[in-house]
Design a protein around this motif. Structure first.
Motif, short mmCIF file in Angstrom:
data_model
loop_
_atom_site.label_atom_id
_atom_site.label_comp_id
_atom_site.label_asym_id
_atom_site.label_seq_id
_atom_site.Cartn_x
_atom_site.Cartn_y
_atom_site.Cartn_z
N HIS A 40 -10.94 -2.31 15.41
CA HIS A 40 -10.33 -1.48 14.36
C HIS A 40 -11.06 -1.83 13.07
CE1 HIS A 40 -6.80 0.03 11.88
NE2 HIS A 40 -7.38 -0.80 11.03
N ALA A 41 -11.62 -0.82 12.39
CA ALA A 41 -12.33 -1.06 11.14
C ALA A 41 -11.90 -0.03 10.10
CB ALA A 41 -13.84 -0.97 11.36
N ARG A 42 -11.44 -0.52 8.95
CA ARG A 42 -11.09 0.40 7.87
C ARG A 42 -11.40 -0.26 6.53
NH1 ARG A 42 -5.34 3.34 8.01
NH2 ARG A 42 -4.72 1.19 8.45
N VAL A 68 -16.21 -1.38 21.71
CA VAL A 68 -15.96 -0.01 21.28
C VAL A 68 -15.38 -0.04 19.88
CG1 VAL A 68 -13.70 0.03 22.44
CG2 VAL A 68 -14.77 2.18 21.74
N MET A 69 -15.90 0.81 19.01
CA MET A 69 -15.35 1.02 17.67
C MET A 69 -14.29 2.10 17.83
SD MET A 69 -17.34 -1.14 16.16
CE MET A 69 -17.08 -0.87 14.40
N HIS A 70 -13.05 1.65 17.96
CA HIS A 70 -11.97 2.58 18.30
C HIS A 70 -11.61 3.45 17.09
CE1 HIS A 70 -7.62 2.78 17.33
NE2 HIS A 70 -7.78 1.64 16.70
N CYS A 71 -11.21 4.69 17.38
CA CYS A 71 -10.80 5.64 16.33
C CYS A 71 -11.81 5.59 15.17
CB CYS A 71 -9.39 5.28 15.85
SG CYS A 71 -8.67 6.50 14.71
N GLY A 129 -10.22 -6.74 14.52
CA GLY A 129 -11.12 -6.12 13.55
C GLY A 129 -10.79 -6.50 12.13
N LEU A 130 -11.09 -5.59 11.23
CA LEU A 130 -10.87 -5.81 9.79
C LEU A 130 -10.27 -4.57 9.17
CD1 LEU A 130 -14.33 -7.43 8.86
CD2 LEU A 130 -12.19 -8.63 9.39
N ASP A 131 -9.24 -4.75 8.35
CA ASP A 131 -8.62 -3.65 7.61
C ASP A 131 -8.39 -4.10 6.18
OD1 ASP A 131 -6.78 -1.73 6.46
OD2 ASP A 131 -6.39 -1.03 8.50
N HIS A 175 -3.71 -7.25 16.01
CA HIS A 175 -4.20 -6.22 15.10
C HIS A 175 -4.51 -6.86 13.74
CE1 HIS A 175 -4.31 -2.58 12.66
NE2 HIS A 175 -4.33 -1.87 13.77
N PRO A 176 -5.61 -6.47 13.10
CA PRO A 176 -5.96 -7.11 11.83
C PRO A 176 -4.89 -6.99 10.75
CG PRO A 176 -7.33 -5.17 12.22
CD PRO A 176 -6.64 -5.49 13.50
N MET A 177 -4.13 -5.90 10.77
CA MET A 177 -3.08 -5.74 9.76
C MET A 177 -1.90 -6.67 10.01
SD MET A 177 -3.13 -1.61 9.19
CE MET A 177 -1.72 -1.67 8.06
#
Length: 263
Positions: A133-135, A157-160, A99-101, A68-70
């Motif tokens: 995961h992108a935020r 897939v761009m989740h959530c 992803g990136l957060d 996970h990016p975090m």
């Protein structure tokens, strides 16, 4: 009484403490609600054996793994070879989540990007979908996905999905999928519902991201895979569909993306 429409929870975390102690009942409630398949996501590779065991023990449960990016700054940097080796398991269906957060962990942006690139390469080599995961990182996310896809195609897939219409357009332009979570049922999420309503119907999935982000009417409670049915019920009229139609659509979309878990 008619059987509930068959649904898939494309993203949950069954190994997390909120769910693991009640797991058999959680899976049973999901199936009673029509959620016959679910993908449980491993967010730190050191937890992969436990997550794999959950998938092995439950019919209809599949798994994916990544960093996970975090957590990227706290974990050893994953290697492509590690991810490719994990993909040999028949119930391993996706790469990530990655992803990136930049919301909580912007200070680790560089290592997040490095980790993301490695996961992308693993998705290319395995042919399995990337789970993103992108935020608060739309510009970097859109740029990296576009550049990397041009260098060698991969499914994703761009989740959530809770990002901008611009990132949605970029992702959909790459033939990626957008996943609808319980956030889309919140009163404040009108703009997000509009993004999903404008998206091609064959690019939509549903998920819980449980134990987080329970949809209405469960908001504020522990989320679980059964509640994906509530998200589908709430989103069906937004998409001009009956709940049963949305269930069939998102299940077919899931089958096309997550081919190892397809009916």
């Amino acid at each position: 009484m008619s059987q509930p429409a068959e649904l898939v929870d494309s993203h949950c975390h069954l190994d997390f403490p909120d769910l693991i102690g009640d797991l058999d009942a959680v899976v049973a409630r999901a199936k009673a609600a029509g959620v016959t398949r679910m993908v449980t996501i491993c967010t730190r590779l050191r937890s992969e054996p436990e997550v794999r065991a959950i998938a092995e023990a439950h019919e209809g449960v599949y798994y994916a793994a990544g960093t996970h990016p975090m957590s990227a700054h706290e974990e050893p940097l994953v290697t492509v070879e590690e991810l490719v080796a994990l993909a040999a398991h028949p119930k391993f269906v996706g790469i990530g989540e990655t992803g990136l957060d930049y919301h909580y962990t912007a200070e680790s942006a560089e290592i997040q990007r490095e980790s993301l690139w490695l996961h992308i390469e693993a998705a290319r080599r395995t042919g399995l979908p990337l789970i993103i995961h992108a935020r608060d990182a739309d510009a970097d996310m859109g740029r990296i996905l576009t550049e990397e896809h041009a260098a060698g195609a991969f499914a994703c897939v761009m989740h959530c999905f809770t990002s901008s219409a611009e990132l949605a357009e970029t992702a959909l332009g790459l033939d990626f999928y957008l996943s609808i979570s319980g956030i889309a049922t919140f009163k404040s999420a009108k703009g997000l519902r509009e993004i999903f309503a404008a998206a091609p119907r064959d690019r939509l999935l549903v998920e819980t991201d449980s134990p987080y982000l329970a949809p209405l009417p469960h908001r504020g409670k522990r989320n679980e895979p059964a509640f994906v049915a509530d998200t589908a019920r709430a989103m069906a009229p937004v998409l001009g569909m009956e709940p049963e139609e949305l269930a069939a659509l998102t299940s077919a979309n899931f089958d096309r993306l997550f081919t190892r878990a397809a009916r």
